[in-house]
Design a protein around this motif. Structure first.
Motif, PDB file in Angstrom:
ATOM      1  N   ALA A  53       1.016  -1.388   0.080  1.00 20.80           N
ATOM      2  CA  ALA A  53       0.122   0.136   0.012  1.00 20.80           C
ATOM      3  C   ALA A  53       0.881   1.244   0.075  1.00 20.80           C
ATOM      4  O   ALA A  53       1.508   1.441   0.895  1.00 20.80           O
ATOM      5  CB  ALA A  53      -1.010   0.101   1.185  1.00 20.80           C
ATOM      6  N   GLY A  54       1.068   1.701  -0.931  1.00 25.03           N
ATOM      7  CA  GLY A  54       1.896   2.768  -1.153  1.00 25.03           C
ATOM      8  C   GLY A  54       3.488   2.319  -1.032  1.00 25.03           C
ATOM      9  O   GLY A  54       4.030   1.557  -1.739  1.00 25.03           O
ATOM     10  N   GLU A  55       4.266   2.774  -0.173  1.00 21.68           N
ATOM     11  CA  GLU A  55       5.483   2.588   0.363  1.00 21.68           C
ATOM     12  C   GLU A  55       5.460   1.476   1.478  1.00 21.68           C
ATOM     13  O   GLU A  55       6.684   1.360   1.864  1.00 21.68           O
ATOM     14  CB  GLU A  55       6.484   3.544   0.565  1.00 21.68           C
ATOM     15  CG  GLU A  55       6.649   4.617  -0.693  1.00 21.68           C
ATOM     16  CD  GLU A  55       7.183   3.919  -1.835  1.00 21.68           C
ATOM     17  OE1 GLU A  55       8.129   3.243  -1.666  1.00 21.68           O
ATOM     18  OE2 GLU A  55       6.531   3.972  -2.914  1.00 21.68           O
ATOM     19  N   GLU A  56       4.364   1.002   1.755  1.00 21.26           N
ATOM     20  CA  GLU A  56       4.410   0.221   2.926  1.00 21.26           C
ATOM     21  C   GLU A  56       4.199  -1.335   2.655  1.00 21.26           C
ATOM     22  O   GLU A  56       3.160  -1.531   1.844  1.00 21.26           O
ATOM     23  CB  GLU A  56       3.312   0.582   4.037  1.00 21.26           C
ATOM     24  CG  GLU A  56       3.206  -0.140   5.491  1.00 21.26           C
ATOM     25  CD  GLU A  56       2.407   0.339   6.358  1.00 21.26           C
ATOM     26  OE1 GLU A  56       2.334  -0.222   7.386  1.00 21.26           O
ATOM     27  OE2 GLU A  56       1.131   1.123   5.807  1.00 21.26           O
ATOM     28  N   VAL A  57       4.854  -2.256   2.957  1.00 19.23           N
ATOM     29  CA  VAL A  57       4.607  -3.548   2.509  1.00 19.23           C
ATOM     30  C   VAL A  57       3.797  -4.202   3.623  1.00 19.23           C
ATOM     31  O   VAL A  57       3.972  -4.026   4.745  1.00 19.23           O
ATOM     32  CB  VAL A  57       6.066  -4.432   2.492  1.00 19.23           C
ATOM     33  CG1 VAL A  57       6.721  -4.412   3.972  1.00 19.23           C
ATOM     34  CG2 VAL A  57       5.832  -5.909   1.786  1.00 19.23           C
ATOM     35  N   LEU A  58       2.725  -4.714   3.262  1.00 18.69           N
ATOM     36  CA  LEU A  58       1.522  -5.237   4.142  1.00 18.69           C
ATOM     37  C   LEU A  58       1.706  -7.062   3.990  1.00 18.69           C
ATOM     38  O   LEU A  58       1.339  -7.563   5.119  1.00 18.69           O
ATOM     39  CB  LEU A  58       0.211  -5.039   3.407  1.00 18.69           C
ATOM     40  CG  LEU A  58      -0.020  -3.745   3.113  1.00 18.69           C
ATOM     41  CD1 LEU A  58      -1.420  -3.805   2.576  1.00 18.69           C
ATOM     42  CD2 LEU A  58       0.320  -2.534   4.261  1.00 18.69           C
ATOM     43  N   GLY A  59       2.473  -7.514   3.429  1.00 22.61           N
ATOM     44  CA  GLY A  59       2.621  -9.019   3.347  1.00 22.61           C
ATOM     45  C   GLY A  59       3.284  -9.552   2.256  1.00 22.61           C
ATOM     46  O   GLY A  59       3.692  -8.914   1.248  1.00 22.61           O
ATOM     47  N   CYS A  60       3.462 -10.868   2.085  1.00 22.55           N
ATOM     48  CA  CYS A  60       4.366 -11.540   0.957  1.00 22.55           C
ATOM     49  C   CYS A  60       4.112 -12.880   1.146  1.00 22.55           C
ATOM     50  O   CYS A  60       3.391 -13.617   1.850  1.00 22.55           O
ATOM     51  CB  CYS A  60       6.017 -11.494   1.168  1.00 22.55           C
ATOM     52  SG  CYS A  60       6.539 -12.233   3.021  1.00 22.55           S
ATOM     53  N   VAL A  61       4.315 -13.548  -0.014  1.00 26.45           N
ATOM     54  CA  VAL A  61       4.226 -14.920  -0.339  1.00 26.45           C
ATOM     55  C   VAL A  61       5.014 -15.502  -1.390  1.00 26.45           C
ATOM     56  O   VAL A  61       5.604 -14.784  -2.206  1.00 26.45           O
ATOM     57  CB  VAL A  61       2.540 -15.272  -0.824  1.00 26.45           C
ATOM     58  CG1 VAL A  61       2.416 -14.999  -1.899  1.00 26.45           C
ATOM     59  CG2 VAL A  61       2.268 -16.754  -0.480  1.00 26.45           C
ATOM     60  N   ALA A  62       5.317 -16.818  -1.260  1.00 29.84           N
ATOM     61  CA  ALA A  62       6.403 -17.375  -2.274  1.00 29.84           C
ATOM     62  C   ALA A  62       5.539 -18.782  -2.867  1.00 29.84           C
ATOM     63  O   ALA A  62       4.822 -19.517  -2.008  1.00 29.84           O
ATOM     64  CB  ALA A  62       7.789 -17.648  -1.911  1.00 29.84           C
ATOM     65  N   LEU A  63       6.108 -19.166  -4.141  1.00 31.58           N
ATOM     66  CA  LEU A  63       5.313 -20.182  -4.443  1.00 31.58           C
ATOM     67  C   LEU A  63       6.756 -21.095  -5.002  1.00 31.58           C
ATOM     68  O   LEU A  63       7.446 -20.663  -5.818  1.00 31.58           O
ATOM     69  CB  LEU A  63       4.361 -20.066  -5.703  1.00 31.58           C
ATOM     70  CG  LEU A  63       3.900 -21.257  -6.491  1.00 31.58           C
ATOM     71  CD1 LEU A  63       3.214 -22.178  -5.689  1.00 31.58           C
ATOM     72  CD2 LEU A  63       3.104 -20.758  -7.586  1.00 31.58           C
ATOM     73  N   ARG A  64       6.828 -22.412  -4.632  1.00 32.84           N
ATOM     74  CA  ARG A  64       7.977 -23.342  -4.900  1.00 32.84           C
ATOM     75  C   ARG A  64       7.295 -24.380  -5.679  1.00 32.84           C
ATOM     76  O   ARG A  64       6.327 -25.011  -5.485  1.00 32.84           O
ATOM     77  CB  ARG A  64       8.663 -23.748  -3.607  1.00 32.84           C
ATOM     78  CG  ARG A  64       9.653 -24.927  -4.044  1.00 32.84           C
ATOM     79  CD  ARG A  64      10.165 -25.664  -2.644  1.00 32.84           C
ATOM     80  NE  ARG A  64      11.133 -24.740  -2.525  1.00 32.84           N
ATOM     81  CZ  ARG A  64      11.921 -24.669  -1.229  1.00 32.84           C
ATOM     82  NH1 ARG A  64      11.302 -25.796  -0.211  1.00 32.84           N
ATOM     83  NH2 ARG A  64      12.972 -24.284  -0.641  1.00 32.84           N
ATOM     84  N   GLU A  65       7.925 -24.605  -6.760  1.00 38.87           N
ATOM     85  CA  GLU A  65       7.534 -25.713  -7.883  1.00 38.87           C
ATOM     86  C   GLU A  65       8.401 -27.018  -7.090  1.00 38.87           C
ATOM     87  O   GLU A  65       9.644 -27.197  -7.303  1.00 38.87           O
ATOM     88  CB  GLU A  65       7.856 -25.449  -9.174  1.00 38.87           C
ATOM     89  CG  GLU A  65       7.650 -26.805  -9.972  1.00 38.87           C
ATOM     90  CD  GLU A  65       7.638 -26.455 -11.551  1.00 38.87           C
ATOM     91  OE1 GLU A  65       8.310 -27.145 -12.083  1.00 38.87           O
ATOM     92  OE2 GLU A  65       6.781 -25.486 -11.908  1.00 38.87           O
TER      93      GLU A  65
END
Length: 153
Positions: A53-65
């Motif tokens: 949201a703008g310059e603020e990170v709210l979350g993350c996720v990754a996907l591994r094969e």
């Protein structure tokens, strides 16, 4: 909210991932911490997204094969300040869509069994993830809960 591919080079994401690792170490014994640090998230078999949201990170996720038909959800994290505001749902929608787009037959994850992980397990179950046995590189561990979601073609 804006989901961006990458973000590992930003100090905001580095701080969020450090918060994630600290929590995992606090709630699980060392041999049961399967969270990935910045370097391990740069592996070629992983795709990483961050939600902003703008310059603020709210979350993350990754996907591994894991293989051409099986993906693993990794490093799912919502910042403490933004929990229960739809960040996790937005990230989960995104990664499930990405897994379907890759043609995976299923998407699996490992999370913790304790009360601290209950909100995550509840959200995953609401999306249709069901308990399963260890998959990929994992072995049975009393500090791990394994879940999987069959994906329609």
């Amino acid at each position: 909210m804006d989901i961006r591919l990458g973000g590992l080079e930003t100090p905001q994401v580095a701080a969020l991932l450090e918060e994630h690792l600290e929590d995992m170490r606090r709630f699980s014994p060392p041999e049961s911490v399967h969270a990935l640090d910045l370097d391990r998230l740069r592996a070629p078999d992983l795709t990483f997204w961050s939600l902003w949201a703008g310059e603020e990170v709210l979350g993350c996720v990754a996907l591994r094969e894991l293989d051409p038909e099986h993906g693993e959800l990794k490093s799912m994290r919502t910042s403490a300040a933004h929990r229960r505001r739809g960040v996790g749902a937005a990230l989960l929608d995104h990664v499930v869509a990405a897994a379907r787009g890759r043609g995976y037959a299923r998407l699996s994850l490992e999370t913790g069994p304790t009360v601290e992980f209950a909100p995550a397990r509840t959200m995953y179950a609401a999306y249709g993830f069901a308990p399963c046995g260890p998959f990929g590189p994992y072995v049975h561990d009393e500090f791990s809960v394994f879940m999987t979601l069959p994906l329609e073609p």
